[in-house]
Design a protein around this motif. Structure first.
Motif, mmCIF file in Angstrom:
data_model
loop_
_atom_site.group_PDB
_atom_site.id
_atom_site.type_symbol
_atom_site.label_atom_id
_atom_site.label_comp_id
_atom_site.label_asym_id
_atom_site.label_seq_id
_atom_site.Cartn_x
_atom_site.Cartn_y
_atom_site.Cartn_z
ATOM 1 N N SER A 222 0.834 -1.218 0.000
ATOM 2 C CA SER A 222 0.000 0.000 0.000
ATOM 3 C C SER A 222 0.859 1.254 0.000
ATOM 4 O O SER A 222 0.533 2.251 -0.653
ATOM 5 C CB SER A 222 -0.918 0.008 1.225
ATOM 6 O OG SER A 222 -1.876 -1.014 1.172
ATOM 7 N N MET A 223 1.961 1.224 0.746
ATOM 8 C CA MET A 223 2.835 2.395 0.844
ATOM 9 C C MET A 223 3.503 2.725 -0.481
ATOM 10 O O MET A 223 3.692 3.894 -0.823
ATOM 11 C CB MET A 223 3.878 2.174 1.938
ATOM 12 C CG MET A 223 3.265 2.128 3.336
ATOM 13 S SD MET A 223 4.466 1.714 4.631
ATOM 14 C CE MET A 223 3.368 1.059 5.903
ATOM 15 N N GLU A 224 3.855 1.695 -1.237
ATOM 16 C CA GLU A 224 4.434 1.947 -2.559
ATOM 17 C C GLU A 224 3.382 2.467 -3.535
ATOM 18 O O GLU A 224 3.640 3.389 -4.307
ATOM 19 C CB GLU A 224 5.071 0.666 -3.112
ATOM 20 C CG GLU A 224 6.454 0.381 -2.574
ATOM 21 C CD GLU A 224 7.459 1.474 -2.891
ATOM 22 O OE1 GLU A 224 7.840 1.630 -4.069
ATOM 23 O OE2 GLU A 224 7.859 2.187 -1.954
ATOM 24 N N ILE A 225 2.191 1.893 -3.500
ATOM 25 C CA ILE A 225 1.099 2.354 -4.361
ATOM 26 C C ILE A 225 0.736 3.799 -4.023
ATOM 27 O O ILE A 225 0.429 4.611 -4.911
ATOM 28 C CB ILE A 225 -0.129 1.437 -4.208
ATOM 29 C CG1 ILE A 225 0.153 0.061 -4.798
ATOM 30 C CG2 ILE A 225 -1.370 2.050 -4.863
ATOM 31 C CD1 ILE A 225 0.396 0.049 -6.287
ATOM 32 N N ALA A 226 0.774 4.139 -2.740
ATOM 33 C CA ALA A 226 0.372 5.483 -2.291
ATOM 34 C C ALA A 226 1.210 6.585 -2.920
ATOM 35 O O ALA A 226 0.758 7.730 -3.015
ATOM 36 C CB ALA A 226 0.443 5.558 -0.768
ATOM 37 N N LYS A 227 2.423 6.245 -3.352
ATOM 38 C CA LYS A 227 3.288 7.257 -3.983
ATOM 39 C C LYS A 227 2.744 7.684 -5.340
ATOM 40 O O LYS A 227 3.074 8.761 -5.835
ATOM 41 C CB LYS A 227 4.705 6.704 -4.154
ATOM 42 C CG LYS A 227 5.406 6.394 -2.846
ATOM 43 C CD LYS A 227 6.889 6.131 -3.023
ATOM 44 C CE LYS A 227 7.201 4.988 -3.931
ATOM 45 N NZ LYS A 227 8.628 4.619 -3.935
ATOM 46 N N GLN A 228 1.906 6.831 -5.959
ATOM 47 C CA GLN A 228 1.459 7.081 -7.330
ATOM 48 C C GLN A 228 0.040 7.640 -7.422
ATOM 49 O O GLN A 228 -0.355 8.127 -8.472
ATOM 50 C CB GLN A 228 1.507 5.774 -8.136
ATOM 51 C CG GLN A 228 2.868 5.103 -8.160
ATOM 52 C CD GLN A 228 2.824 3.780 -8.901
ATOM 53 O OE1 GLN A 228 2.165 3.648 -9.925
ATOM 54 N NE2 GLN A 228 3.516 2.781 -8.378
ATOM 55 N N ILE A 229 -0.724 7.544 -6.333
ATOM 56 C CA ILE A 229 -2.150 7.865 -6.421
ATOM 57 C C ILE A 229 -2.557 8.810 -5.278
ATOM 58 O O ILE A 229 -1.741 9.218 -4.467
ATOM 59 C CB ILE A 229 -3.004 6.587 -6.439
ATOM 60 C CG1 ILE A 229 -2.666 5.659 -5.270
ATOM 61 C CG2 ILE A 229 -2.758 5.802 -7.727
ATOM 62 C CD1 ILE A 229 -3.466 5.854 -4.051
ATOM 63 N N ASN A 230 -3.854 9.115 -5.205
ATOM 64 C CA ASN A 230 -4.342 10.085 -4.226
ATOM 65 C C ASN A 230 -4.481 9.494 -2.824
ATOM 66 O O ASN A 230 -4.054 10.096 -1.840
ATOM 67 C CB ASN A 230 -5.707 10.633 -4.682
ATOM 68 C CG ASN A 230 -6.257 11.669 -3.723
ATOM 69 O OD1 ASN A 230 -5.561 12.598 -3.338
ATOM 70 N ND2 ASN A 230 -7.518 11.518 -3.338
ATOM 71 N N VAL A 232 -5.133 5.533 -0.422
ATOM 72 C CA VAL A 232 -5.315 4.087 -0.309
ATOM 73 C C VAL A 232 -6.096 3.785 0.965
ATOM 74 O O VAL A 232 -5.763 4.289 2.039
ATOM 75 C CB VAL A 232 -3.966 3.335 -0.241
ATOM 76 C CG1 VAL A 232 -4.209 1.822 -0.123
ATOM 77 C CG2 VAL A 232 -3.103 3.632 -1.446
ATOM 78 N N ASP A 233 -7.128 2.957 0.840
ATOM 79 C CA ASP A 233 -7.754 2.305 1.995
ATOM 80 C C ASP A 233 -7.232 0.879 2.026
ATOM 81 O O ASP A 233 -7.366 0.135 1.039
ATOM 82 C CB ASP A 233 -9.274 2.306 1.880
ATOM 83 C CG ASP A 233 -9.889 3.650 2.237
ATOM 84 O OD1 ASP A 233 -9.558 4.177 3.304
ATOM 85 O OD2 ASP A 233 -10.699 4.166 1.441
ATOM 86 N N LYS A 255 0.958 10.043 4.574
ATOM 87 C CA LYS A 255 -0.312 10.609 5.049
ATOM 88 C C LYS A 255 -1.539 10.086 4.314
ATOM 89 O O LYS A 255 -2.666 10.240 4.799
ATOM 90 C CB LYS A 255 -0.284 12.137 4.904
ATOM 91 C CG LYS A 255 0.905 12.832 5.562
ATOM 92 C CD LYS A 255 0.888 12.695 7.064
ATOM 93 C CE LYS A 255 2.011 13.522 7.711
ATOM 94 N NZ LYS A 255 2.076 13.303 9.170
ATOM 95 N N ASN A 256 -1.360 9.495 3.134
ATOM 96 C CA ASN A 256 -2.524 9.194 2.286
ATOM 97 C C ASN A 256 -2.928 7.721 2.287
ATOM 98 O O ASN A 256 -3.354 7.166 1.278
ATOM 99 C CB ASN A 256 -2.279 9.679 0.850
ATOM 100 C CG ASN A 256 -1.092 9.009 0.187
ATOM 101 O OD1 ASN A 256 -0.168 8.551 0.861
ATOM 102 N ND2 ASN A 256 -1.103 8.944 -1.146
ATOM 103 N N ILE A 257 -2.801 7.071 3.460
ATOM 104 C CA ILE A 257 -3.285 5.697 3.637
ATOM 105 C C ILE A 257 -4.087 5.626 4.931
ATOM 106 O O ILE A 257 -3.649 6.139 5.963
ATOM 107 C CB ILE A 257 -2.137 4.668 3.735
ATOM 108 C CG1 ILE A 257 -1.177 4.766 2.558
ATOM 109 C CG2 ILE A 257 -2.703 3.249 3.830
ATOM 110 C CD1 ILE A 257 0.017 3.828 2.662
ATOM 111 N N ASN A 258 -5.231 4.962 4.882
ATOM 112 C CA ASN A 258 -5.967 4.575 6.085
ATOM 113 C C ASN A 258 -5.906 3.060 6.213
ATOM 114 O O ASN A 258 -6.288 2.346 5.273
ATOM 115 C CB ASN A 258 -7.426 5.020 6.020
ATOM 116 C CG ASN A 258 -7.598 6.502 6.307
ATOM 117 O OD1 ASN A 258 -6.711 7.144 6.855
ATOM 118 N ND2 ASN A 258 -8.740 7.049 5.929
ATOM 119 N N PHE A 259 -5.424 2.582 7.359
ATOM 120 C CA PHE A 259 -5.382 1.149 7.623
ATOM 121 C C PHE A 259 -6.605 0.759 8.449
ATOM 122 O O PHE A 259 -6.857 1.336 9.505
ATOM 123 C CB PHE A 259 -4.093 0.769 8.345
ATOM 124 C CG PHE A 259 -2.875 0.888 7.478
ATOM 125 C CD1 PHE A 259 -2.598 -0.075 6.518
ATOM 126 C CD2 PHE A 259 -2.012 1.975 7.606
ATOM 127 C CE1 PHE A 259 -1.482 0.046 5.696
ATOM 128 C CE2 PHE A 259 -0.894 2.088 6.801
ATOM 129 C CZ PHE A 259 -0.625 1.127 5.842
#
Length: 390
Positions: A222-230, A232-233, A255-259
């Motif tokens: 998720s952390m790697e994906i978060a670098k590319q998009i707005n 992540v849930d 900052k842009n992930i909710n676990f």
């Protein structure tokens, strides 16, 4: 020098050509061997590492429980005793302290583990334990010799791993992180950066996308994906894996992930996602997913925008297709269901990451249909898909 030779053999085992941390570690140890780097500096770092092991029961336990269980118990025992207000009368503790402050004693106790990791062949009976020991030890070497700034984070992560192994009903890779993240020096059974590179999905993601990661594990993917998009849930049922994710998220300032700690079947939202990741999570090996296959696919369909993407990774496509957990030999039958909800965009096999106990996986890119089409025919063919490697 005997220890140095053993460390070099360990560092060069199970080599991953894309693992920059492993490459840097090998170069560092060879530099010591070739006398380009001070042997005393090497020895000082090695002594700090073994001193840490003997004062940190969680690290020692993950590495040494099956090598010297009695010693592991002693380390736990004296780690608790040190908190007593007056240690002057605690002769057993004082004797222990004196003994473990001696590098020669620590080396004598650790060398059997080093020899095992350097020379012992993997078998199906011991593979998960040995791979846990190997990758954990390599991560320790990277932290102490290459990136000492990783040590506090590693300490927290492997403390959580130890608690998970003791109290959770199932721990992937015998308690070692399933997902890796190179930027923090965790190798992982599945190294995230390389895994994402093999999927080749950049063209399907946009900076404004909202993404759902089902079964996010320790959150590194998720952390790697978060670098590319707005945003992540990330949904994960295992509380220990979520603790690792949140501790790493804090360390990296993401900052842009909710676990979310819950079963996917309990997840409810008004959001519509542009992409969903289902990486071998349509049925989980730990048995904690309480939803059948069509319900799972239908829920993904309803959570996605029209024309949104479902990124689907298989379990074992070489299995007999008998319906057992982890058996995707029946993927044709499953895709009779899938293609009523999604169009198949592309698919290809990806090579395994760890020896003996891992398998090659099928990765499928699916696009949401405008509406459920109960008469849609399957275009996917498993036998053809198993032949395609990129």
């Amino acid at each position: 020098m005997n220890i140095l030779q053993l460390l070099l053999k360990i560092a060069e085992r199970h080599k991953r050509e894309y693992d920059n941390n492993q490459i840097c570690l090998i170069e560092k140890l060879r530099g010591v061997e070739q006398e380009n780097i001070s042997f005393n500096t090497f020895l000082d770092t090695w002594n700090k590492l073994t001193a840490t092991l003997f004062s940190a029961p969680h690290w020692f336990s993950l590495l040494m429980d099956d090598v010297d269980n009695e010693l592991s118990k002693k380390i736990h025992f004296f780690a608790n005793k040190k908190w007593l207000p007056d240690l002057s009368s605690q002769n057993d503790y004082l004797e222990w302290q004196k003994k473990t402050e001696n590098p020669e004693y620590r080396n004598k106790k650790v060398i059997p583990l080093l020899r095992q990791m350097a020379d012992e062949e993997l078998s199906r009976a011991n593979a998960f334990t040995r791979l846990r020991q190997f990758y954990l030890f390599k991560d320790l070497l990277v932290a102490f010799f290459i990136h000492p700034e990783y040590i506090p984070l590693h300490n927290d992560i492997f403390s959580i791993c130890t608690q998970q192994l003791k109290t959770w009903n199932f721990s992937y890779v015998s308690g070692y992180p399933y997902q890796g993240l190179s930027k923090i020096g965790i190798s992982g059974a599945k190294p995230t950066e390389e895994r994402l590179s093999r999927y080749r999905i950049e063209m399907y993601l946009s900076p404004d996308d909202e993404v759902l990661d089902i079964g996010s594990n320790s959150g590194f993917f998720s952390m790697e994906i978060a670098k590319q998009i707005n945003h992540v849930d990330a949904i994960e049922f295992n509380p220990y894996l979520n603790l690792i994710a949140k501790r790493t998220q804090q360390e990296l300032g993401i900052k842009n992930i909710n676990f979310h700690q819950l079963d996917f079947c309990e997840y409810a939202t008004h959001k519509k996602y542009q992409a969903i990741f289902s990486l071998a999570n349509h049925c989980t090996i730990d048995g904690n997913l309480s939803i059948n296959f069509e319900e799972y696919i239908a829920k993904c369909f309803n959570l996605l925008d029209i024309d949104g993407y479902l990124f689907f990774e298989s379990h074992n496509v070489f299995g007999p297709g008998s319906g057992n957990v982890g058996d995707d030999g029946d993927l044709n039958e499953k895709f009779d269901v899938v293609e009523k909800y999604f169009e198949v965009v592309d698919y290809y096999m990806t090579k395994k990451f760890i020896p003996l106990v891992d398998i090659d996986k099928l990765f499928v890119i699916l696009k949401r249909r405008l509406a459920h089409e109960p008469t849609a025919c399957r275009t996917f063919d498993l036998e053809r898909a198993k032949q395609i490697y990129r």
